[in-house]
Design a protein around this motif. Structure first.
Motif, PDB file in Angstrom:
ATOM      1  N   LEU A  67      16.435   6.469 -60.533  1.00  0.00           N
ATOM      2  CA  LEU A  67      16.249   7.651 -61.060  1.00  0.00           C
ATOM      3  C   LEU A  67      15.212   8.485 -60.498  1.00  0.00           C
ATOM      4  N   ARG A  68      14.114   8.111 -60.048  1.00  0.00           N
ATOM      5  CA  ARG A  68      12.859   8.545 -59.396  1.00  0.00           C
ATOM      6  C   ARG A  68      12.201   7.306 -58.563  1.00  0.00           C
ATOM      7  N   GLU A  69      10.972   7.688 -57.938  1.00  0.00           N
ATOM      8  CA  GLU A  69      10.484   6.514 -57.218  1.00  0.00           C
ATOM      9  C   GLU A  69       9.952   5.553 -58.382  1.00  0.00           C
ATOM     10  N   GLY A  70      10.382   4.164 -58.145  1.00  0.00           N
ATOM     11  CA  GLY A  70       9.932   3.300 -58.985  1.00  0.00           C
ATOM     12  C   GLY A  70      10.707   2.969 -60.150  1.00  0.00           C
ATOM     13  N   PRO A 144      19.141 -15.649 -70.657  1.00  0.00           N
ATOM     14  CA  PRO A 144      18.455 -16.826 -70.466  1.00  0.00           C
ATOM     15  C   PRO A 144      19.599 -17.759 -69.684  1.00  0.00           C
ATOM     16  N   VAL A 145      19.580 -17.622 -68.355  1.00  0.00           N
ATOM     17  CA  VAL A 145      20.603 -18.163 -67.349  1.00  0.00           C
ATOM     18  C   VAL A 145      19.784 -19.445 -67.020  1.00  0.00           C
ATOM     19  N   ASP A 146      20.525 -20.430 -66.274  1.00  0.00           N
ATOM     20  CA  ASP A 146      19.751 -21.860 -66.085  1.00  0.00           C
ATOM     21  C   ASP A 146      19.778 -21.498 -64.423  1.00  0.00           C
ATOM     22  N   LEU A 147      18.476 -21.545 -64.041  1.00  0.00           N
ATOM     23  CA  LEU A 147      18.102 -21.456 -62.701  1.00  0.00           C
ATOM     24  C   LEU A 147      17.526 -22.625 -62.102  1.00  0.00           C
ATOM     25  N   SER A 148      17.658 -23.639 -62.880  1.00  0.00           N
ATOM     26  CA  SER A 148      17.149 -25.125 -62.586  1.00  0.00           C
ATOM     27  C   SER A 148      17.625 -25.744 -61.108  1.00  0.00           C
ATOM     28  N   GLY A 149      16.854 -26.038 -60.393  1.00  0.00           N
ATOM     29  CA  GLY A 149      17.323 -26.521 -59.055  1.00  0.00           C
ATOM     30  C   GLY A 149      17.040 -25.524 -57.988  1.00  0.00           C
ATOM     31  N   VAL A 150      16.845 -24.192 -58.245  1.00  0.00           N
ATOM     32  CA  VAL A 150      17.001 -22.901 -57.442  1.00  0.00           C
ATOM     33  C   VAL A 150      15.428 -22.706 -57.008  1.00  0.00           C
ATOM     34  N   ARG A 151      15.281 -23.056 -55.649  1.00  0.00           N
ATOM     35  CA  ARG A 151      13.898 -22.824 -54.986  1.00  0.00           C
ATOM     36  C   ARG A 151      13.588 -21.286 -54.399  1.00  0.00           C
ATOM     37  N   VAL A 152      12.518 -20.704 -55.102  1.00  0.00           N
ATOM     38  CA  VAL A 152      12.090 -19.202 -54.923  1.00  0.00           C
ATOM     39  C   VAL A 152      10.833 -19.143 -54.298  1.00  0.00           C
ATOM     40  N   PHE A 153      10.737 -18.346 -53.161  1.00  0.00           N
ATOM     41  CA  PHE A 153       9.321 -18.016 -52.692  1.00  0.00           C
ATOM     42  C   PHE A 153       9.154 -16.531 -52.686  1.00  0.00           C
ATOM     43  N   LEU A 154       8.178 -16.107 -53.379  1.00  0.00           N
ATOM     44  CA  LEU A 154       7.654 -14.564 -53.617  1.00  0.00           C
ATOM     45  C   LEU A 154       6.520 -14.254 -52.884  1.00  0.00           C
ATOM     46  N   GLY A 155       6.598 -13.068 -51.895  1.00  0.00           N
ATOM     47  CA  GLY A 155       5.380 -12.687 -51.391  1.00  0.00           C
ATOM     48  C   GLY A 155       5.255 -11.296 -51.952  1.00  0.00           C
ATOM     49  N   SER A 156       4.065 -11.128 -52.390  1.00  0.00           N
ATOM     50  CA  SER A 156       3.604  -9.704 -52.879  1.00  0.00           C
ATOM     51  C   SER A 156       2.302  -9.400 -52.431  1.00  0.00           C
ATOM     52  N   GLY A 157       2.002  -7.882 -52.559  1.00  0.00           N
ATOM     53  CA  GLY A 157       0.738  -7.288 -52.258  1.00  0.00           C
ATOM     54  C   GLY A 157      -0.128  -6.878 -53.203  1.00  0.00           C
ATOM     55  N   ALA A 158      -1.407  -7.462 -53.268  1.00  0.00           N
ATOM     56  CA  ALA A 158      -2.120  -7.072 -54.696  1.00  0.00           C
ATOM     57  C   ALA A 158      -2.476  -5.630 -54.601  1.00  0.00           C
ATOM     58  N   ALA A 159      -2.478  -4.966 -53.423  1.00  0.00           N
ATOM     59  CA  ALA A 159      -2.562  -3.292 -53.341  1.00  0.00           C
ATOM     60  C   ALA A 159      -1.317  -2.684 -53.093  1.00  0.00           C
ATOM     61  N   ASP A 160      -0.227  -3.105 -53.654  1.00  0.00           N
ATOM     62  CA  ASP A 160       1.093  -2.437 -53.276  1.00  0.00           C
ATOM     63  C   ASP A 160       1.284  -1.435 -54.488  1.00  0.00           C
ATOM     64  N   PRO A 161       1.474  -0.295 -53.832  1.00  0.00           N
ATOM     65  CA  PRO A 161       1.579   0.938 -54.929  1.00  0.00           C
ATOM     66  C   PRO A 161       2.947   1.182 -55.243  1.00  0.00           C
ATOM     67  N   VAL A 162       4.158   0.496 -54.688  1.00  0.00           N
ATOM     68  CA  VAL A 162       5.399   0.558 -54.895  1.00  0.00           C
ATOM     69  C   VAL A 162       5.824  -0.446 -55.945  1.00  0.00           C
ATOM     70  N   THR A 163       5.722  -1.706 -55.275  1.00  0.00           N
ATOM     71  CA  THR A 163       6.028  -2.934 -56.070  1.00  0.00           C
ATOM     72  C   THR A 163       4.726  -3.201 -56.682  1.00  0.00           C
ATOM     73  N   THR A 164       4.077  -2.975 -57.695  1.00  0.00           N
ATOM     74  CA  THR A 164       2.819  -3.192 -58.537  1.00  0.00           C
ATOM     75  C   THR A 164       2.617  -4.536 -58.905  1.00  0.00           C
TER      76      THR A 164
END
Length: 210
Positions: A67-70, A144-164
């Motif tokens: 709808l708009r940024e973010g 409340p889906v079941d994600l057991s067994g699913v492995r996830v890596f998340l990388g993020s920025g502490a100063a990210d203005p887009v994805t806070t």
């Protein structure tokens, strides 16, 4: 029913026996070739399946409307995720891929879409390596889906203005609450693919043995 040919895409077969498949989802304004180097870096020799987002925003490729940024059009997130899930299912059949060994990796808008696939289509993927991803269903608590067994890596920025950082941490909590094995790494920078985090993701991929 979505077919493989409904998405412009690149498919590169695996060159390493027993290698998994990486589903690569580009960020806003990029295309199906943008993340091929990321896929090769994360898992050398893996099969690469890289489609192009079908939403256009001022001529830029995206995966869903905003709808708009973010601020996401959450109904469109749900609908476009279903289309993409159909493509992944069709491509697995057409290219002879093991559905349990498809790992999604994306940046920004593509990472948000990868997160939506996990939360809305929990049996579709075996794992995810997402960069600059936030909670995709803004204002809605995922089922409340079941994600057991699913492995996830998340990388993020502490100063990210887009994805806070709060959105990145909310996504990690939503996935973990549903049983996913989440490894989150934060770098001090902004909205980018950080080299140190990418190296950590490569190490995570090696340890995960997809």
């Amino acid at each position: 029913m979505t077919a493989t040919q409904d998405f412009v895409h690149v498919f590169e077969p695996a060159t390493r026996p027993g290698a998994p498949t990486l589903l690569l989802l580009h960020g806003t304004g990029a295309d199906e070739r943008d993340l091929l180097p990321l896929g090769r870096a994360l898992s050398p020799g893996a099969a690469l399946l890289s489609p192009r987002g079908r939403v256009s925003e001022n001529g830029m490729n995206r995966w869903f409307r905003r709808l708009r940024e973010g601020v996401f059009d959450v109904d469109d997130v749900v609908a476009r995720s279903a289309e993409l899930a159909g493509f992944v299912t069709a491509a697995a059949r057409d290219y002879g891929l093991d559905p349990d060994r498809i790992v999604v990796s994306g940046f920004s808008n593509g990472a948000n879409t990868g997160a939506a696939l996990l939360l809305l289509h929990p049996r579709l993927l075996g794992g995810a390596a997402l960069f600059a991803a936030g909670a995709p269903l803004q204002g809605r608590e995922p089922d409340p889906v079941d994600l057991s067994g699913v492995r996830v890596f998340l990388g993020s920025g502490a100063a990210d203005p887009v994805t806070t950082p709060d959105q990145a941490r909310l996504l990690a909590a939503q996935l973990g609450d549903r049983g996913a094995d989440v490894e989150a790494r934060e770098h001090p920078g902004g909205h980018r693919l950080d080299p140190d985090v990418l190296a950590q993701a490569r190490d995570w991929f090696d340890r995960s043995r997809f």
